[in-house]
Design a protein around this motif. Sequence first.
Motif, mmCIF file in Angstrom:
data_model
loop_
_atom_site.group_PDB
_atom_site.id
_atom_site.type_symbol
_atom_site.label_atom_id
_atom_site.label_comp_id
_atom_site.label_asym_id
_atom_site.label_seq_id
_atom_site.Cartn_x
_atom_site.Cartn_y
_atom_site.Cartn_z
ATOM 1 N N ASP A 11 47.739 49.324 40.891
ATOM 2 C CA ASP A 11 48.707 48.266 41.181
ATOM 3 C C ASP A 11 48.183 47.368 42.298
ATOM 4 N N VAL A 12 47.359 46.399 41.930
ATOM 5 C CA VAL A 12 46.866 45.402 42.882
ATOM 6 C C VAL A 12 47.533 44.086 42.520
ATOM 7 N N ILE B 256 43.037 49.139 53.262
ATOM 8 C CA ILE B 256 43.704 47.911 52.801
ATOM 9 C C ILE B 256 45.150 48.201 52.416
ATOM 10 N N GLN B 257 45.366 49.375 51.828
ATOM 11 C CA GLN B 257 46.721 49.736 51.407
ATOM 12 C C GLN B 257 47.674 49.821 52.592
ATOM 13 N N ARG B 258 47.137 50.143 53.774
ATOM 14 C CA ARG B 258 47.978 50.270 54.982
ATOM 15 C C ARG B 258 48.006 49.007 55.824
ATOM 16 N N PRO C 151 47.920 51.026 45.539
ATOM 17 C CA PRO C 151 48.689 49.776 45.622
ATOM 18 C C PRO C 151 48.208 48.858 46.747
ATOM 19 N N VAL C 152 47.996 47.606 46.407
ATOM 20 C CA VAL C 152 47.590 46.583 47.370
ATOM 21 C C VAL C 152 48.355 45.311 47.052
ATOM 22 N N GLN C 153 48.866 44.657 48.077
ATOM 23 C CA GLN C 153 49.537 43.375 47.913
ATOM 24 C C GLN C 153 48.717 42.301 48.623
ATOM 25 N N ASP D 8 45.683 45.993 35.512
ATOM 26 C CA ASP D 8 47.011 45.455 35.206
ATOM 27 C C ASP D 8 46.968 43.939 35.381
ATOM 28 N N VAL D 9 46.664 43.253 34.310
ATOM 29 C CA VAL D 9 46.505 41.797 34.373
ATOM 30 C C VAL D 9 47.806 41.115 34.775
ATOM 31 N N GLN D 10 48.942 41.713 34.426
ATOM 32 C CA GLN D 10 50.229 41.089 34.735
ATOM 33 C C GLN D 10 50.492 41.018 36.236
#
Length: 1112
Positions: free
Chosen positions: A396-397, A433-435, A413-415, A378-380
């Motif tokens: 979703d990174v 990493i997700q947590r 998912p990672v932020q 997801d480049v966006q």
Amino acid sequence: MADEGLLKWTVIVLTCQHKDSVYAFQRELEVRQKRGVLPADALLLTVPDPNARLGSGGATLNALLVAAEHLSARAGYSVVNADVLDEAHILILHTGRDFPWDGCSRAFCWMPVQRSDAVEGAVCCLDLLLDCLSTKICAGSPPGVWVCGTDMILNIPTRQLFSWDGFSGVQVVALPSDACFAVNHGVYLTDAENRVCNIIYKGSKEKISLAALPDGKVPLVSGPVFFSRAVAEKLLQTHVTSPLDGCTYLGMDSGAPPLEVNTHNIVFFLRFSDPPLTFLALLQISLFLDILVCLCSDLTEHEFINGERAGCTSPSGPQGAVVRSGRAVLWRTLRGASISILYIPEGRYDYLTQSGREHVVRLTESGSETIIRSHIQDVQSVSEGSRVINSVLEGDVRVSAGAVVQHCHLQGPVQVNSGCLLSGLDLTSSSCIQRLPLSSDIIVQGHRVMLGELKLTVYTAFGAHDNLEVNADDVTASFLNQKWSEFYSRTGIQALDLWGPARTESCCLLDARLFPVFMPRSGPVGLEGVCWLLGGAGGLDSWKEAWRLSLRDILILTDQQTELRWREELFFSVGRRRAVDTLQGHTDLNLLPFFRAAALSGQQEALLQALDSVAANSSGDLGVAARCLACIADVLGCLAGEGKGGLRSGPAANPSWAPAFKLLEDGNLNAGVQELANQRKHWLSRPDLLVRAARHYEGAGQILLRKAVMSARQFVFIGQGEMPPMGEWQEVECPARLDLSGGWSDTPPIAFEHGGLVVNVAIKVDGRRPIGARVRRVPKPHLLLVSTSGEPSCSFSTETLCEELTDLEDYCQPHAPGALLKAVCVCSDLVCVSSPVSLKEQLLQRWGGGLEIHSCSSLPHGSGLGTSSILAGAALAAVYRCTGRSFDTNSLIHDVLYLEQILTTGGGWQDQVGGLFGGVKLAQSAAQLPLRVEVEQLSLTQDFLSVLQQHLLLVYTGKTRLARNLLQDVVRSWYARLPSIVQNAEQLVTNAEECAEACREGSILRLGECMDTYWQQKKLMAPGCEPAAVRSMMNALQPLSLGQSLAGAGGGGFLFLLTREPQQKETVTEILTNIQGIGSFSVHSVDLDMDGISVIQKSSEHPEQHKSDCLK
């Protein structure tokens, strides 16, 4: 390295402080040599320092000795001989100390830069430095030795023009700096003649300011140093003199006594509570503060030998005698050589400090691209101002502006928040990493280390603002961007747990044993060990129970081979994923550099399997499948090696590949691709076999390309009416065509992958339509095919009689007798070649007898005027009329496209558009399948058409060349998406639009400019299409022409020109007559043909009385 602006190195030596680095770093150098980044014949050496804390001067001396020894061996000497330095350009690069933010040293720290090299690869600090040295700083220097560290990035805008004539001595390079920055580094103190008087290292601001130059800046010690051949020999001589012999591997092997100096080497192996160990270190010699200072004019012998210098072993300490002795050797040997400065005022120096924040900012502000050698689902989710380097991000990174992700494979998912750096994390760490409670400005790294025989991935976390080297008691000290007291309070950890009972000045973050590695009862600790430090799940007891390492320990224990291999695996995984996306997404990315990289690194098998998979699953888009097979051919060509194994173009009909080809012809794509792969396994052992296999893959791709183009037949609409009487001739005649602009864009696959647009015009040559066909039914059930070529006065004909279906089976072989007319018979459904019904029965049942088909062209072979395609259209039209079927010109256009595919000649659609539609046309096809051509006949004023006719001339050059010879190269280049070809395809379309506008405006001048531009575009698309004789003609005609070009694909045939003045046939003839060596030529007038294909009904009684001009 063939560019004259590059310095061609004889030897490149990379020094490293860890012996385990040698093999890993040597391979990195060799990979760069294979990629063409380093000279092919350069000797590459990776040299470990004989012992730790050797100093940059000692490392330089050792590296110079090793280089001279290898050159001496190459030259056939049995001992080191300084004569080998006479013509040698030697580069010595020092990797220096460990770098906390990259376990493979600063040299191999990836930078967010992508270069358009022939072979795709990483761009590290080392690569930027090599490029700067080879092209900007060292270029033009005489034989000698350049020495430079790799702990900085040098930015030099232009090549430095320095006169090296007669140079002897030492040259140092300095870049400008403010005094405030320089206090932590060194500066050169110079005189009015640019000679270096002294080197001030880490002096006060006042002292540093003494070195200020007229521009207000101080000349920073910036790395590069050049030793002339004479000085290099003197330096080399010191390797046999005590105590400097102890700085070299040769001295150590010879038993030279080391200087005992107590130093701390905090290497812990499982038993972490032991106090730091001590070891013996050799005499430290600094390149700048010992070797270069020795040459500075301001120092006396006494000051040099006995002076205290920051960062150097004290001459008055316990080992002072040895230090003074070593300095005395340098003074006696080197003193007297001049040392001067090359100051580059526009240069910029960026030292890679220990600061995490500075490193993150450096990465986010370097380069202009956000995504570097990475694959992101997801480049966006990746914000502008961030950097993703050599990574795979799935799901979703989200990467915020100011954040960096490098060498990671993450599953969302990672932020990743602003200011963060994630490095070296593999897919298994994603769940953790997700947590992670990951706030801004946090650095999380995965390190591949070797503990004895145990290979582990160890994880660390720091705050970007942490100071690694400040004492923990300092007011500025922090961990994870919070004060130590806050960290102790939150976790319950005490200083004793981190540094042990024997606390020293080394109680800094770099030496804090924070990071769990191994649990005695459960084994290796993953990223979860770091999670607790960051505030996640976990507890103090398990943390204390674990064996732990400090960052310094981890850097020393880093398994750099494994680390570099992980990065390489990511790089090729990214490349394969990007290749799949490129093919399936119909994008114009050039994949050849990656293919070359995969071939050079032995990564071809996984790549070929990925390409096989895309091809096999593209039955819904044969254009994608065809491009995949062309890509596989390119990979095989790369494996063969540049210029090895033979020419890429060649036959592709070996019986071994026939089963695969048959499956593809039958429409069984999946099985066909698998059979190709099965056969490929037997052709990988030698370059010649690889090239032959590549040819067959291109042949297989051509099958799929033909099938893709055949989709155009759905736009062929043929009606049914009454057949004319037996024996009545149906005759058609056609003009030739001149392509004014846009040609090549109509060629499949360009026509349906990019979209094509062409402007051309129908013409008569010397007042006659040069192309025609006539057909009649005859009572005898056979096919008589007659082809006539040449001028009426010297024409010749060939007859082919077909009485059995087998006589038609070679319709797909272009060089077979009557192949074009046989293809007309098949394409027009006169007969079905695969039917069990005989030819005679088919003809009698369907048409009441046989047919006699004549084609004619008065144009020479390879004229470039679209003859074969227009001839096919004329023959199809005559056959349809003779058999009572109706058609329109647009159907004929698409029917010819189909015919040329079954004939296997390929080609585009512009030729038949030019000859079957009259006047000046703009024709185009969209970037899609099925391939559909739309034609607009331009409505132009009669005055413009009259002027155009008076200014157009044709010159037959006497040179012929088959478009097919050029076509294969163009299609190969397009499939590879060479940037120049992609850009040129776009410009072809743009220029054709401008050409159409020029015609609508009635501007003959602007039309000429478009023609000239078009010719340049043709030459770029198909290099070699301009023979020397043609070039001479065009140069001679340039003064009297507004624009000129070879017709069609070029390479010979007709030259057409738009003259400045009308009616210039005699003038052109006179000019060309006076050119020697161009051979025979002829000049012809041009008449615009506004009608296009014309049908003429003939009686059966006296057909010879009614022949068209072409048939006379």
